[in-house]
Design a protein around this motif. Sequence first.
Motif, PDB file in Angstrom:
ATOM      1  N   LEU A 264       7.417  -1.331  -5.897  1.00  0.00           N
ATOM      2  CA  LEU A 264       7.688  -3.149  -4.340  1.00  0.00           C
ATOM      3  C   LEU A 264       8.927  -3.397  -4.947  1.00  0.00           C
ATOM      4  N   PRO A 265       8.878  -3.571  -6.231  1.00  0.00           N
ATOM      5  CA  PRO A 265      10.329  -4.257  -6.953  1.00  0.00           C
ATOM      6  C   PRO A 265      11.089  -3.681  -7.318  1.00  0.00           C
ATOM      7  N   ARG A 266      11.113  -2.182  -7.203  1.00  0.00           N
ATOM      8  CA  ARG A 266      12.299  -1.197  -7.476  1.00  0.00           C
ATOM      9  C   ARG A 266      12.540  -1.011  -6.017  1.00  0.00           C
ATOM     10  N   HIS A 267      11.913  -1.272  -4.490  1.00  0.00           N
ATOM     11  CA  HIS A 267      12.537  -1.698  -3.734  1.00  0.00           C
ATOM     12  C   HIS A 267      13.484  -2.597  -2.932  1.00  0.00           C
TER      13      HIS A 267
ATOM     14  N   SER B 287       7.349  12.055   5.430  1.00  0.00           N
ATOM     15  CA  SER B 287       7.813  11.034   6.560  1.00  0.00           C
ATOM     16  C   SER B 287       8.751  11.119   5.592  1.00  0.00           C
ATOM     17  N   PRO B 288       9.974   9.665   5.756  1.00  0.00           N
ATOM     18  CA  PRO B 288      11.295   9.362   5.114  1.00  0.00           C
ATOM     19  C   PRO B 288      10.847   8.079   4.537  1.00  0.00           C
TER      20      PRO B 288
ATOM     21  N   ALA C 219       9.516   0.375   4.810  1.00  0.00           N
ATOM     22  CA  ALA C 219       9.615   1.129   3.837  1.00  0.00           C
ATOM     23  C   ALA C 219       8.548   2.164   4.588  1.00  0.00           C
ATOM     24  N   LEU C 220       8.431   3.748   4.554  1.00  0.00           N
ATOM     25  CA  LEU C 220       7.681   4.557   4.801  1.00  0.00           C
ATOM     26  C   LEU C 220       7.124   5.200   3.308  1.00  0.00           C
ATOM     27  N   HIS C 221       7.839   5.086   1.994  1.00  0.00           N
ATOM     28  CA  HIS C 221       7.401   5.958   1.370  1.00  0.00           C
ATOM     29  C   HIS C 221       7.972   4.952   0.222  1.00  0.00           C
ATOM     30  N   ALA C 222       6.841   5.508  -0.989  1.00  0.00           N
ATOM     31  CA  ALA C 222       6.907   5.824  -2.270  1.00  0.00           C
ATOM     32  C   ALA C 222       8.615   5.317  -2.794  1.00  0.00           C
TER      33      ALA C 222
ATOM     34  N   TYR D 116       0.749  -1.342  -0.213  1.00  0.00           N
ATOM     35  CA  TYR D 116      -0.385   0.047   0.472  1.00  0.00           C
ATOM     36  C   TYR D 116       0.323   1.440   0.071  1.00  0.00           C
ATOM     37  N   VAL D 117       2.278   1.205   1.037  1.00  0.00           N
ATOM     38  CA  VAL D 117       3.104   2.453   0.193  1.00  0.00           C
ATOM     39  C   VAL D 117       3.844   2.626  -0.803  1.00  0.00           C
ATOM     40  N   THR D 118       4.683   1.501  -0.746  1.00  0.00           N
ATOM     41  CA  THR D 118       5.225   1.436  -1.886  1.00  0.00           C
ATOM     42  C   THR D 118       4.421   1.125  -3.481  1.00  0.00           C
TER      43      THR D 118
END
Length: 191
Positions: free
Chosen positions: A17-20, A135-136, A85-88, A11-13
């Motif tokens: 998501l794949p990049r994270h 958010s960081p 993870a707190l940010h996209a 929901y956050v990313t």
Amino acid sequence: MKSVCFIIDTYVTGAQLPRHLQTIQRATDDGSDFSLRIVSLAHDPRLTLMEQRFSAQCTTLPGTALGERLNHAASASQAEWLVFALHATALQAALWRSLFPMLDSYAMDAVVLGSSEPTLSTRLLQRFMATTLQSPPYIAVRRTWLERLGGFDPELDRTTIHDFLQRLHACPTRIDALNADGKPFSTGHIA
């Protein structure tokens, strides 16, 4: 290096998501003791592929708030450090490599990654004016401090991150921060 669990909420990313996952995997190629946990509101067949590709564990928790999903993932992990993870926006692998030595120190309880830390006066002003904190992208928290703070508020969704950061700053937590260049810009207790 101490054990680290990366907790990422879909929901956050979102679509990032794949990049994270790729940047985390690149940064931890040295065989460090790390694990990946993905939490989601709904089952998505692409998550199964990501689980296999990145050796992640995915949990679907329909109808739950973000705070509850993050708490669930944290409680399922036995790692000493939990990185949320707190940010996209995904971080660079170089920033992760700058973080890992900090996690071996007993001088830190939390590390904020990828954004500048607001001053005390800015945080107070935001709190009294009911504006949100920026958010960081990620925050690393020692498990013991997450437990002392009671984790994230399980009933909060969008504001759970800001609530947690406010509680983290209100305690005598030793917080350090890294900016996008991988250079620390504040050290010690921030309250």
